[in-house]
Write an enzyme that holds these catalytic residues in place. Structure first.
Site, PDB file in Angstrom:
ATOM      1  N   ARG A   5      18.903  15.606  11.228  1.00  0.00           N
ATOM      2  CA  ARG A   5      18.892  16.989  10.721  1.00  0.00           C
ATOM      3  C   ARG A   5      20.029  17.259   9.745  1.00  0.00           C
ATOM      4  NH1 ARG A   5      17.677  21.025  15.665  1.00  0.00           N
ATOM      5  NH2 ARG A   5      17.391  22.409  13.881  1.00  0.00           N
ATOM      6  N   VAL A  52      -2.320   9.930   6.219  1.00  0.00           N
ATOM      7  CA  VAL A  52      -1.191  10.827   6.471  1.00  0.00           C
ATOM      8  C   VAL A  52      -0.985  11.831   5.342  1.00  0.00           C
ATOM      9  CG1 VAL A  52       0.656   9.466   5.395  1.00  0.00           C
ATOM     10  CG2 VAL A  52       1.155  10.823   7.442  1.00  0.00           C
ATOM     11  N   GLY A  53      -1.592  11.550   4.150  1.00  0.00           N
ATOM     12  CA  GLY A  53      -1.513  12.510   3.055  1.00  0.00           C
ATOM     13  C   GLY A  53      -0.695  12.044   1.862  1.00  0.00           C
ATOM     14  N   LYS A  54      -0.606  10.739   1.649  1.00  0.00           N
ATOM     15  CA  LYS A  54       0.178  10.205   0.527  1.00  0.00           C
ATOM     16  C   LYS A  54      -0.406  10.638  -0.814  1.00  0.00           C
ATOM     17  CE  LYS A  54      -0.305   5.920   1.808  1.00  0.00           C
ATOM     18  NZ  LYS A  54      -1.042   6.077   3.082  1.00  0.00           N
ATOM     19  N   SER A  55      -1.713  10.427  -0.994  1.00  0.00           N
ATOM     20  CA  SER A  55      -2.348  10.755  -2.272  1.00  0.00           C
ATOM     21  C   SER A  55      -2.365  12.261  -2.520  1.00  0.00           C
ATOM     22  CB  SER A  55      -3.782  10.202  -2.306  1.00  0.00           C
ATOM     23  OG  SER A  55      -3.764   8.786  -2.274  1.00  0.00           O
ATOM     24  N   ASP A 108      -2.455   3.817  -4.208  1.00  0.00           N
ATOM     25  CA  ASP A 108      -3.095   2.900  -3.268  1.00  0.00           C
ATOM     26  C   ASP A 108      -2.359   1.557  -3.188  1.00  0.00           C
ATOM     27  OD1 ASP A 108      -4.878   2.090  -1.331  1.00  0.00           O
ATOM     28  OD2 ASP A 108      -6.240   1.185  -2.774  1.00  0.00           O
ATOM     29  N   SER A 147      -2.473   5.253   6.943  1.00  0.00           N
ATOM     30  CA  SER A 147      -3.670   5.737   6.271  1.00  0.00           C
ATOM     31  C   SER A 147      -4.037   7.137   6.771  1.00  0.00           C
ATOM     32  CB  SER A 147      -4.830   4.772   6.534  1.00  0.00           C
ATOM     33  OG  SER A 147      -6.018   5.221   5.923  1.00  0.00           O
ATOM     34  N   HIS A 190       0.848  -1.189   0.000  1.00  0.00           N
ATOM     35  CA  HIS A 190       0.000   0.000   0.000  1.00  0.00           C
ATOM     36  C   HIS A 190       0.888   1.245   0.000  1.00  0.00           C
ATOM     37  CE1 HIS A 190      -3.910  -1.919   0.435  1.00  0.00           C
ATOM     38  NE2 HIS A 190      -3.339  -2.773   1.261  1.00  0.00           N
TER      39      HIS A 190
END
Length: 330
Positions: free
Chosen positions: A254, A167-170, A187, A165, A148
């Site tokens: 960092r 978190v803002g991938k698409s 997806d 799911s 996925h």
């Protein structure tokens, strides 16, 4: 999850290939055997077997009949010596393929029909056909895994975006597409290990592969919205970006000096962990990450150079302190 579906002779004929990949195959006999399963990706030229030498005969492979093999079959037919051909079809071979639009002798055809062994024909030359089929079979039998995530191409680099799911991938991928980059799959990404060291990614479902689900908006068709320039079918995975919710207690790298990797099917891919919180422009960070990764592949590492410059600066300061702090002894 790993998945390796059964691949039959009929699948080989029906496989959708275009232009320089096309096999131009058609069935000319033994149709009852089109359901035979092809179990190995290797090919075999059965010249020795035709002449009666069956020691170490690789019967489980697809049998390729070029001009030499077809001439041998014709010679045996003319001499009425077909025992070796009868023996050929006593083995459970997947299929016989004749190149150059060659056709088998009638006796050969009858034996194949009796054994229900598919006879296929192509107009391609033997050498070209073998190259194409070898490439295709290697891809079909390559180890596979479905995961996925979202696969995009950014500045020519294949980037696999992962994360939990929501978190803002698409949404990140959509912003990248708006900036001129390309979507490979959303997806569910199917990963193939090619040649043991290259990971190729594509959509697990060809029909819905270039659609995206955006929460609050629904399903969108990237091809229709942004045109064919915004998509591609397959891409080698060269970087993994793991999106995660910002954790104030976590100590994030960092300087970028710590190299992290993620393994798929025995192949390690560089990985970046990118924390997500309001105000962070994740698409811009991924663009810069892509350019930085390309620089690394060209032999330039910004983090290493920074560390080396710091060390040189510290050493030069220490040298100055020693020089100016010392007293001349007379």
């Amino acid at each position: 999850m790993n998945n390796q579906k059964i691949f039959t002779v009929l699948d080989l004929i029906d496989i959708d290939l275009k232009e320089h990949n096309s096999l131009n195959l058609r069935c000319i006999g033994g149709r009852k055997g089109l359901g035979r399963v092809i179990t190995v990706p290797n090919l075999n030229r059965p010249g020795l077997a035709i002449m009666g030498f069956y020691d170490s005969f690789a019967y489980e492979r697809i049998q390729i009949f070029g001009r030499g093999e077809a001439a041998a079959v014709k010679k045996l037919a003319g001499e009425k010596q077909f025992d070796s051909i009868v023996q050929l079809f006593s083995y459970e071979i997947p299929c016989c393929i004749f190149t150059h639009n060659l056709s088998p002798e009638r006796d050969f055809f009858d034996e194949a029909e009796k054994a229900e062994c598919p006879l296929l024909q192509t107009d391609l030359e033997t050498s070209e056909f073998v190259v194409r089929l070898t490439r295709i079979m290697a891809n079909i039998f390559a180890p596979k895994k479905s995961i996925h995530g979202v696969l995009v191409e950014v500045y020519g680099l294949g980037i696999l975006i992962l994360g939990s799911s929501g978190v803002g991938k698409s949404e990140t991928a959509m912003e990248l597409i708006e900036r001129g980059h390309r979507l490979v799959a959303d997806d569910v990404v199917e990963i193939h290990c090619v040649n043991g060291n290259v990971l190729m990614g594509e959509g697990a479902n060809k029909i819905i592969g270039h659609h995206m689900e955006i929460r609050g908006l629904g399903i969108i068709n990237i091809t229709h919205l942004f045109g064919v320039r915004a998509i591609r079918d397959r891409k080698a995975i060269q970087l993994v970006v793991m999106l995660e919710e910002w954790d104030a207690a976590k100590n994030y790298d960092r300087l970028g000096s710590e190299e992290k990797y993620m393994e798929f099917l025995g192949v390690s891919i560089p990985k970046l962990e990118v924390p997500v919180k309001p105000g962070r422009n994740i698409p811009s960070i991924i663009e810069v990450a892509a350019m930085n990764e390309r620089l690394k592949k060209m032999g330039y590492n910004s983090s290493q150079e920074f560390n080396q410059n710091i060390l040189k600066w510290i050493e030069s300061n220490q040298a100055r302190s020693v020089y100016y702090g010392s007293e001349d002894v007379i």
